[in-house]
Design a protein around this motif. Sequence first.
Motif, PDB file in Angstrom:
ATOM      1  N   PRO A   1     -40.124  73.460 -13.422  1.00 52.08           N
ATOM      2  CA  PRO A   1     -40.141  72.368 -14.177  1.00 52.08           C
ATOM      3  C   PRO A   1     -41.432  72.190 -14.698  1.00 52.08           C
ATOM      4  N   LEU A   2     -42.527  72.753 -14.608  1.00 51.44           N
ATOM      5  CA  LEU A   2     -43.967  72.652 -15.167  1.00 51.44           C
ATOM      6  C   LEU A   2     -44.050  73.519 -16.576  1.00 51.44           C
ATOM      7  N   ARG A   3     -43.602  72.891 -17.457  1.00 50.12           N
ATOM      8  CA  ARG A   3     -43.282  73.403 -18.670  1.00 50.12           C
ATOM      9  C   ARG A   3     -44.246  73.524 -19.700  1.00 50.12           C
ATOM     10  N   SER A   4     -45.300  72.776 -19.766  1.00 53.53           N
ATOM     11  CA  SER A   4     -46.458  72.784 -20.929  1.00 53.53           C
ATOM     12  C   SER A   4     -47.661  73.521 -20.355  1.00 53.53           C
ATOM     13  N   LEU A   5     -48.422  73.964 -21.312  1.00 54.17           N
ATOM     14  CA  LEU A   5     -49.699  74.690 -20.939  1.00 54.17           C
ATOM     15  C   LEU A   5     -50.554  73.944 -20.323  1.00 54.17           C
ATOM     16  N   ARG A   6     -50.467  72.583 -20.543  1.00 57.28           N
ATOM     17  CA  ARG A   6     -51.435  71.449 -20.217  1.00 57.28           C
ATOM     18  C   ARG A   6     -51.017  71.366 -18.612  1.00 57.28           C
ATOM     19  N   MET A   7     -49.884  71.255 -18.319  1.00 61.78           N
ATOM     20  CA  MET A   7     -49.493  70.938 -16.849  1.00 61.78           C
ATOM     21  C   MET A   7     -49.900  72.028 -15.901  1.00 61.78           C
ATOM     22  N   VAL A   8     -49.618  73.544 -16.524  1.00 63.28           N
ATOM     23  CA  VAL A   8     -50.183  74.626 -15.980  1.00 63.28           C
ATOM     24  C   VAL A   8     -51.638  74.579 -15.579  1.00 63.28           C
ATOM     25  N   GLU A   9     -52.334  74.411 -16.665  1.00 63.41           N
ATOM     26  CA  GLU A   9     -53.894  74.355 -16.752  1.00 63.41           C
ATOM     27  C   GLU A   9     -54.354  73.381 -15.610  1.00 63.41           C
ATOM     28  N   SER A  10     -53.762  71.978 -15.758  1.00 64.27           N
ATOM     29  CA  SER A  10     -53.945  71.205 -14.606  1.00 64.27           C
ATOM     30  C   SER A  10     -53.539  71.473 -13.080  1.00 64.27           C
ATOM     31  N   PHE A  11     -52.613  72.263 -12.948  1.00 68.49           N
ATOM     32  CA  PHE A  11     -52.330  72.579 -11.678  1.00 68.49           C
ATOM     33  C   PHE A  11     -53.130  73.670 -11.420  1.00 68.49           C
ATOM     34  N   LEU A  12     -53.351  74.950 -11.950  1.00 68.72           N
ATOM     35  CA  LEU A  12     -54.379  75.981 -11.689  1.00 68.72           C
ATOM     36  C   LEU A  12     -55.907  75.392 -11.483  1.00 68.72           C
ATOM     37  N   GLY A  13     -56.302  74.483 -12.431  1.00 66.83           N
ATOM     38  CA  GLY A  13     -57.692  73.916 -12.466  1.00 66.83           C
ATOM     39  C   GLY A  13     -57.896  72.924 -11.156  1.00 66.83           C
ATOM     40  N   THR A  14     -56.843  72.178 -10.836  1.00 69.64           N
ATOM     41  CA  THR A  14     -56.983  71.373  -9.420  1.00 69.64           C
ATOM     42  C   THR A  14     -57.225  72.431  -8.526  1.00 69.64           C
ATOM     43  N   LEU A  15     -56.249  73.109  -8.026  1.00 71.92           N
ATOM     44  CA  LEU A  15     -56.442  74.209  -7.002  1.00 71.92           C
ATOM     45  C   LEU A  15     -57.687  74.816  -6.968  1.00 71.92           C
ATOM     46  N   THR A  16     -58.065  75.776  -8.139  1.00 69.84           N
ATOM     47  CA  THR A  16     -59.038  76.298  -8.072  1.00 69.84           C
ATOM     48  C   THR A  16     -60.467  75.476  -7.688  1.00 69.84           C
ATOM     49  N   ALA A  17     -60.615  74.208  -8.427  1.00 70.88           N
ATOM     50  CA  ALA A  17     -61.549  73.430  -7.972  1.00 70.88           C
ATOM     51  C   ALA A  17     -61.606  73.001  -6.511  1.00 70.88           C
ATOM     52  N   SER A  18     -60.450  73.203  -6.007  1.00 68.67           N
ATOM     53  CA  SER A  18     -60.368  72.957  -4.620  1.00 68.67           C
ATOM     54  C   SER A  18     -60.581  74.036  -3.672  1.00 68.67           C
ATOM     55  N   GLY A  19     -61.017  75.211  -4.081  1.00 68.39           N
ATOM     56  CA  GLY A  19     -61.546  76.137  -3.234  1.00 68.39           C
ATOM     57  C   GLY A  19     -60.298  77.222  -3.139  1.00 68.39           C
ATOM     58  N   PHE A  20     -59.340  77.115  -4.138  1.00 74.06           N
ATOM     59  CA  PHE A  20     -58.179  78.412  -4.261  1.00 74.06           C
ATOM     60  C   PHE A  20     -58.715  79.376  -4.967  1.00 74.06           C
ATOM     61  N   SER A  21     -58.543  80.499  -4.409  1.00 75.93           N
ATOM     62  CA  SER A  21     -58.948  81.513  -5.449  1.00 75.93           C
ATOM     63  C   SER A  21     -57.876  81.981  -6.640  1.00 75.93           C
ATOM     64  N   ASP A  22     -58.296  82.350  -7.798  1.00 75.11           N
ATOM     65  CA  ASP A  22     -57.244  82.516  -8.773  1.00 75.11           C
ATOM     66  C   ASP A  22     -55.874  82.980  -8.184  1.00 75.11           C
ATOM     67  N   GLN A  23     -55.951  84.097  -7.326  1.00 75.91           N
ATOM     68  CA  GLN A  23     -54.688  84.497  -6.610  1.00 75.91           C
ATOM     69  C   GLN A  23     -53.906  83.636  -6.061  1.00 75.91           C
ATOM     70  N   ALA A  24     -54.309  82.947  -5.265  1.00 73.10           N
ATOM     71  CA  ALA A  24     -53.963  81.934  -4.443  1.00 73.10           C
ATOM     72  C   ALA A  24     -53.298  80.598  -5.232  1.00 73.10           C
TER      73      ALA A  24
END
Lengths: 270, 270
Positions: B150-173
């Motif tokens: 249900p995360l349907r907008s580019l905005r939401m996906v960006e928010s998700f990935l940005g938050t996790l990578t900023a927290s130390g997740f690799s892009d893959q993770a």
Amino acid sequence: MPEDKATTSDDVQDPDLVAVTEGTVAAAEMTRPAGLDRDRILQAAVDFIDEHGLAMLTMRRLGASLGVEAMALYRYVPGREDLLDGVVDRVVETLFDNDDGDDIYVGDHHGWQDYLMRLAHGVRRIALAHPAIFPLVASRPPAAPWVRPPLRSLRMVESFLGTLTASGFSDQAAVAAYRAYSSFLLGHLLLEVTQLGAQVSLLDQPEGDPEAQANTDLADFPALMRAEPLLSLDKSAAEFEEALENLLDRLERVLAEARNSGTGDVADLS
Amino acid sequence: MPEDKATTSDDVQDPDLVAVTEGTVAAAEMTRPAGLDRDRILQAAVDFIDEHGLAMLTMRRLGASLGVEAMALYRYVPGREDLLDGVVDRVVETLFDNDDGDDIYVGDHHGWQDYLMRLAHGVRRIALAHPAIFPLVASRPPAAPWVRPPLRSLRMVESFLGTLTASGFSDQAAVAAYRAYSSFLLGHLLLEVTQLGAQVSLLDQPEGDPEAQANTDLADFPALMRAEPLLSLDKSAAEFEEALENLLDRLERVLAEARNSGTGDVADLS
DNA sequence: ACCTGAACACCGTTCAAGT
DNA sequence: ACCTGAACACCGTTCAAGT
């Protein structure tokens, strides 16, 4: 699927639609000899949705695909809604189709883990074989309020709960496992078939330069732009296995703890 | 085989349908003063589906609910398909509605776990607020092939990935987490709203004695009969929390291992 | 500029009539 | 007994015409 041209709905005289109708009518003349019956109609509906998508299925076109007028179908099927329920039942029931013509999941399996893995792969096989039908499996109102797709029949739920309780699960733990298992299957497989459908609908859209378009859209989303190649990789099969194994591990832990402590609380598991 | 009055579509002259049309027309006369625009139309569609269900929504009835003929809608909406996409977008975007009128998820959160929990509860709130619309959120073709409802907008996906990578997740993770997270949300919430819908549709079916009928059906299914009271309990909220916490635990483990070993393989997570 | 009436090409479904 | 023609009450959508 049928609403291909993105947002422009220019299908009032869609050539595709004419082609579909003519094609099915032509193909139908060969399979016409035998008389109609409910099974032949349901199978024709399954084939039609597989080939043309759910939105294309109308009573009139389904009749044409059988070499018959739409009105003839109502002798064997009460209506379109019932027809769709029948399609879902028929597709799901192929889980039990095998050489013996018997339930391969309930017999001769090696422990409940083996059973759950066989069942999961069986359901996945169905989903991938009928990607246009699986969303129906997920969304048609179930037979009872507590039936959770994609395990839609009382028979399947009985098989599931019976196998787990026979393996040492308490009733509570078996029910909790049923819920976690159905959530896992539905989420993974629905997303997998959705993405399958999205792939093919992209090929029908010669909308300028797709590469440039995608990059333009992503300009404002740095994390997304970086991750896009990774996102485009199809890891569905590996993810399915991983998630399934993780679920089985959880269930195993719950079962072991219940055996040691004697508790089998529903809250032990989601 | 429950092909009785339960699933028959006998609504050719359904009195409900007449009542619906009359009711919405009457109600519309009060909200008519302002002129039409796309937003008013989308909101009217959301309200209509919430009240009467998706199957009841037609362009003609939607127009009537706005005090206008169906043809007037086509000035602002290209067609019915686009309308449904707009409905989905509008409902999903309410995730970002708050006092500040800003994205509550991207700012002022305390770590990625807090972010994922807030986001999950936000999506669940939407699903429960619009149970008739959430299946659309799941099934409408996404903006890009790698967008997972249900995360349907580019905005939401960006928010998700940005938050996790900023927290130390690799892009893959981060991508693997996105996939696991979307599967979890979709599976749980779709089953929850489906069961919500099944509850209410039971009340509209005075089909003899429901108690007797249910027991008859279950006679051949001993495990099911034993578990039926447990299955009828609604543990949705607790299960959602449990599954969410389990997912966060898995992500935490992956993150910790990646920090120690330096690997962040996609296969570490499903 | 914005809405409507009339029209077109479809739907699902019923039923008397054909064979 | 099984299928069809014609009909009914709807659809989504277009477009010339009204205001």
